[in-house]
Design a protein around this motif. Structure first.
Motif, PDB file in Angstrom:
ATOM      1  N   LEU A  33       0.851  -1.189   0.000  1.00  0.00           N
ATOM      2  CA  LEU A  33       0.000   0.000   0.000  1.00  0.00           C
ATOM      3  C   LEU A  33       0.886   1.238   0.000  1.00  0.00           C
ATOM      4  N   LEU A  34       0.649   2.141  -0.941  1.00  0.00           N
ATOM      5  CA  LEU A  34       1.323   3.433  -0.977  1.00  0.00           C
ATOM      6  C   LEU A  34       0.301   4.502  -0.609  1.00  0.00           C
ATOM      7  N   VAL A  35       0.683   5.418   0.271  1.00  0.00           N
ATOM      8  CA  VAL A  35      -0.211   6.497   0.686  1.00  0.00           C
ATOM      9  C   VAL A  35       0.551   7.808   0.564  1.00  0.00           C
ATOM     10  N   HIS A  36      -0.065   8.791  -0.107  1.00  0.00           N
ATOM     11  CA  HIS A  36       0.602  10.065  -0.346  1.00  0.00           C
ATOM     12  C   HIS A  36      -0.433  11.181  -0.333  1.00  0.00           C
ATOM     13  N   PRO A  37      -0.156  12.317   0.341  1.00  0.00           N
ATOM     14  CA  PRO A  37      -1.107  13.445   0.317  1.00  0.00           C
ATOM     15  C   PRO A  37      -1.274  13.983  -1.102  1.00  0.00           C
ATOM     16  N   ASN A  38      -2.494  14.426  -1.427  1.00  0.00           N
ATOM     17  CA  ASN A  38      -2.758  14.875  -2.801  1.00  0.00           C
ATOM     18  C   ASN A  38      -3.283  16.314  -2.883  1.00  0.00           C
ATOM     19  N   ASP A  39      -2.972  17.137  -1.914  1.00  0.00           N
ATOM     20  CA  ASP A  39      -3.321  18.568  -1.945  1.00  0.00           C
ATOM     21  C   ASP A  39      -4.815  18.828  -2.089  1.00  0.00           C
ATOM     22  N   GLY A  40      -5.612  18.141  -1.297  1.00  0.00           N
ATOM     23  CA  GLY A  40      -7.040  18.426  -1.239  1.00  0.00           C
ATOM     24  C   GLY A  40      -7.891  17.892  -2.364  1.00  0.00           C
ATOM     25  N   ARG A  41      -7.436  16.871  -3.076  1.00  0.00           N
ATOM     26  CA  ARG A  41      -8.240  16.303  -4.168  1.00  0.00           C
ATOM     27  C   ARG A  41      -9.146  15.171  -3.709  1.00  0.00           C
ATOM     28  N   GLY A  42      -9.279  14.955  -2.410  1.00  0.00           N
ATOM     29  CA  GLY A  42     -10.159  13.923  -1.893  1.00  0.00           C
ATOM     30  C   GLY A  42      -9.451  12.581  -1.742  1.00  0.00           C
ATOM     31  N   THR A  43     -10.194  11.592  -1.319  1.00  0.00           N
ATOM     32  CA  THR A  43      -9.653  10.248  -1.160  1.00  0.00           C
ATOM     33  C   THR A  43      -9.698   9.562  -2.522  1.00  0.00           C
ATOM     34  N   ARG A  44      -8.517   9.235  -3.053  1.00  0.00           N
ATOM     35  CA  ARG A  44      -8.437   8.600  -4.360  1.00  0.00           C
ATOM     36  C   ARG A  44      -7.681   7.284  -4.237  1.00  0.00           C
ATOM     37  N   TYR A  45      -7.839   6.434  -5.246  1.00  0.00           N
ATOM     38  CA  TYR A  45      -7.171   5.132  -5.219  1.00  0.00           C
ATOM     39  C   TYR A  45      -6.615   4.790  -6.594  1.00  0.00           C
ATOM     40  N   GLY A  46      -5.606   3.931  -6.586  1.00  0.00           N
ATOM     41  CA  GLY A  46      -5.029   3.409  -7.815  1.00  0.00           C
ATOM     42  C   GLY A  46      -4.592   1.973  -7.585  1.00  0.00           C
ATOM     43  N   ILE A  47      -4.513   1.211  -8.652  1.00  0.00           N
ATOM     44  CA  ILE A  47      -4.138  -0.200  -8.572  1.00  0.00           C
ATOM     45  C   ILE A  47      -3.102  -0.478  -9.652  1.00  0.00           C
ATOM     46  N   THR A  48      -2.035  -1.177  -9.270  1.00  0.00           N
ATOM     47  CA  THR A  48      -0.991  -1.558 -10.211  1.00  0.00           C
ATOM     48  C   THR A  48      -0.684  -3.034 -10.030  1.00  0.00           C
TER      49      THR A  48
END
Length: 128
Positions: A33-48
């Protein structure tokens, strides 16, 4: 506060995946699991899921399982205004769904506490 997480919250841009790679890493047996702040763009997800894992059928099955896990856990347990990226690991597709769910809950808890490995620096560009 719970936030709805669905297909509209998916990360698609390569730059967002690279940014997440600089964030916090929480390794688990079936995924990282990678977690990184995104400057207020909400809770987002990605899969690789890389080609090392298996053929297209296996990779797509793993992505579908990860997507369901993220949709179930991120609204309540995800970090607000952060990108969450799951990287599939060898053997992750064979793991029991309930066990993967427990591992994701544990990983999200560790990420919320700031436990895990710090991100990796960006790779050097290849020259041709």
């Amino acid at each position: 506060m719970t936030q709805s997480v669905g297909a509209s919250n998916a990360i698609t841009a390569r730059s967002d995946f690279l940014a997440a790679n600089r964030g916090l890493r929480v390794p688990m047996p079936g995924f990282v699991l990678l977690v990184h702040p995104n400057d207020g763009r909400g809770t987002r997800y990605g899969i690789t899921v890389t080609k090392k894992i298996g053929n297209a059928v296996v990779r797509n099955r793993m992505k579908r399982r990860f997507r369901e896990l993220l949709w179930a856990h991120l609204p309540a347990e995800g970090l607000p205004d952060h990108d969450h990226v799951l990287i599939g690991r060898e053997g992750g597709v064979e793991r029991d769904f309930a066990r993967l769910s427990e591992e994701l809950a544990k990983a999200l808890g560790r990420a919320a506490r700031g436990e895990g490995q710090r991100g990796r620096p960006p790779r050097k560009r290849r020259t041709r």
